[in-house]
Design a protein around this motif. Structure first.
Motif, PDB file in Angstrom:
ATOM      1  N   ASN A 276      -9.711  -0.961   0.878  1.00 25.05           N
ATOM      2  CA  ASN A 276      -8.371  -1.501   1.139  1.00 25.05           C
ATOM      3  C   ASN A 276      -7.875  -2.184  -0.124  1.00 25.05           C
ATOM      4  O   ASN A 276      -7.883  -3.388  -0.269  1.00 25.05           O
ATOM      5  N   ASN A 277      -7.429  -1.364  -1.055  1.00 22.10           N
ATOM      6  CA  ASN A 277      -7.210  -1.832  -2.404  1.00 22.10           C
ATOM      7  C   ASN A 277      -6.024  -1.063  -2.982  1.00 22.10           C
ATOM      8  O   ASN A 277      -5.879   0.132  -2.744  1.00 22.10           O
ATOM      9  N   TRP A 278      -5.193  -1.742  -3.740  1.00 22.71           N
ATOM     10  CA  TRP A 278      -3.975  -1.130  -4.288  1.00 22.71           C
ATOM     11  C   TRP A 278      -4.275   0.162  -5.046  1.00 22.71           C
ATOM     12  O   TRP A 278      -3.633   1.183  -4.850  1.00 22.71           O
TER      13      TRP A 278
ATOM     14  N   PRO B 121     -13.760  -2.663   0.427  1.00 23.56           N
ATOM     15  CA  PRO B 121     -13.438  -2.246  -0.937  1.00 23.56           C
ATOM     16  C   PRO B 121     -12.413  -1.111  -1.005  1.00 23.56           C
ATOM     17  O   PRO B 121     -11.779  -0.913  -2.033  1.00 23.56           O
TER      18      PRO B 121
ATOM     19  N   PHE C  54     -17.368  -7.512  -4.198  1.00 23.47           N
ATOM     20  CA  PHE C  54     -16.396  -6.667  -3.498  1.00 23.47           C
ATOM     21  C   PHE C  54     -16.616  -6.572  -1.994  1.00 23.47           C
ATOM     22  O   PHE C  54     -15.777  -6.031  -1.290  1.00 23.47           O
TER      23      PHE C  54
ATOM     24  N   LYS D  95     -14.119  -8.292   3.476  1.00 23.88           N
ATOM     25  CA  LYS D  95     -13.482  -7.469   2.455  1.00 23.88           C
ATOM     26  C   LYS D  95     -13.871  -6.000   2.579  1.00 23.88           C
ATOM     27  O   LYS D  95     -15.045  -5.671   2.681  1.00 23.88           O
TER      28      LYS D  95
ATOM     29  N   SER E 190     -14.378   1.461  -6.388  1.00 26.74           N
ATOM     30  CA  SER E 190     -14.341   1.163  -4.950  1.00 26.74           C
ATOM     31  C   SER E 190     -15.163   2.175  -4.166  1.00 26.74           C
ATOM     32  O   SER E 190     -15.829   1.825  -3.189  1.00 26.74           O
TER      33      SER E 190
ATOM     34  N   SER F 282       0.824  -1.213   0.000  1.00 22.27           N
ATOM     35  CA  SER F 282       0.000   0.000   0.000  1.00 22.27           C
ATOM     36  C   SER F 282       0.857   1.260   0.000  1.00 22.27           C
ATOM     37  O   SER F 282       0.513   2.250  -0.649  1.00 22.27           O
TER      38      SER F 282
END
Lengths: 196, 174
Positions: free
Chosen positions: B75-77, B73, B66, B71, B43, A16
């Protein structure tokens, strides 16, 4: 050997933070290249400014050559990279809809974020529009499913699809790009200047 | 706006393109994936719908992908990368003195018209990017970097259609 995170050379926890750092460079390069200006971006469609064409194809070629080269030298395992999947009609229809959106608004999502960052109100409205568009898509998900999930060809590259040698392909692509760049300069000289 | 103001304001496009290419190589080398942008907006929409009604999101064929289990959504690259884009563009714009609230449009059209078209273009891009599974950054640019067939098709479709329909939108730009 790369890619570093999938090979556990850099721990996954860094993902991240690396994402933010890469994003900072991405945003800086796009903004400094003038991609926060919709009028500059739209110039490619009317021949008064070819920055989009030049930045896009230069970046595409540099990255494709670099990745092939790193793979050839053994620093990067290309088979471990994420290949954008090919859903034939999804790519064509989705791309066509985005093309209309591009000319209508003069932004694409990445460039609009740069414009948002420097306070362009039209870009804020545009991002709001994208969210509405995604919501509309989610409501039509069942209807659009055959296009979205159909005609799946796999995670294929041009070498798989066309049985091309990648090195020749890149060589020819580079020559084509140089010719297109020269041609775009000729066009720009003939088109009425637009100042913004 | 005079001629002088238009010149040398931005980087040479080949320089910008070269640096962008190096950044894409670095991104693939470190993370094994490419850049993106529309994913963060997806997201955000998923998060808003999920916050409004978690029950609905869990049942929906689209949103359930998602929000399953724990999960998150956001917390995503791509979301983190997008935060970076905003910071980086802000730094660049700040260094060049380009920051300020304004609506940029051709002097031949009204501000209202510009905003309406920006909204419509956004809606189209939102729908299109979901159908094609990515936008100009994620599908076209990062796709081409690894010679993905889908990336090339998406790029050709975006720019091809752009040139085809440009005539109908010319009043907005020239």
């Amino acid at each position: 050997m790369g890619p570093l995170i999938p090979n556990d050379i850099i721990p996954f926890e860094w993902n991240s933070i690396i994402a933010i750092v890469i994003g900072i460079f991405f945003g800086f390069i796009l903004e400094a290249s003038g991609f926060s200006s919709s009028r500059k971006l739209a110039g490619v469609f009317y021949g008064y400014d070819f920055a989009v064409l030049k930045v896009f194809f230069t970046a595409a070629l540099v990255s494709a050559i670099g990745i092939l080269y790193l793979d050839y030298l053994g620093y990067l395992d290309m088979s471990m990279l994420y290949i954008h999947p090919t859903y034939l009609w999804g790519a064509i229809i989705g791309g066509a809809i985005m093309g209309i959106g591009f000319v209508a608004a003069g932004f694409c999502p990445g460039t609009s974020l740069c414009a948002v960052a420097i306070g362009k109100i039209d870009a804020i409205v545009y991002v709001f529009g994208i969210m509405i568009g995604i919501f509309i898509f989610s409501q039509l998900y069942g209807l659009l499913d055959p296009i979205h999930n159909g005609y799946f060809q796999g995670y294929v590259t041009l070498m798989d699809s066309l049985d091309f040698d990648p090195y020749w392909f890149i060589f020819l692509f580079t020559i084509a790009a140089v010719i297109i760049f020269a041609f775009s300069d000729l066009i720009r000289k003939r088109v009425k200047k637009v100042f913004y | 706006m005079d001629k002088e103001q238009n010149r040398h304001v931005y980087w040479n496009p080949y320089f910008g393109g070269f640096l962008l290419g190096l950044l894409i190589i670095l991104t693939f080398y470190i993370t094994g994936r490419g850049l993106g942008a529309s994913g963060a907006m997806k997201s955000s929409v998923v998060t808003m719908v999920d916050a409004t009604s978690h029950e609905y999101a869990k049942k929906s064929a689209f949103y359930s992908k998602f929000v399953e289990g724990d999960k998150n959504p956001m917390n995503n690259w791509i979301v983190f990368e997008t935060i970076g884009i905003l910071i980086g563009a802000f730094i660049s714009g700040g260094l060049a003195g380009r920051i300020g609230w304004r609506t940029q449009h051709s002097p031949k059209i009204t501000k209202r018209r510009r905003l309406i078209f920006a909204l419509l273009g956004g809606v189209l891009f939102g729908v299109g990017s979901q159908i094609a599974r990515g936008c100009t950054s994620g599908a076209a640019l990062s796709g081409i970097a690894v010679l993905s067939t889908g990336g090339f098709i998406t790029m050709l479709a975006i720019f091809g259609t752009g040139f085809l329909v440009a005539y109908f939108f010319r009043k907005n730009w020239i």
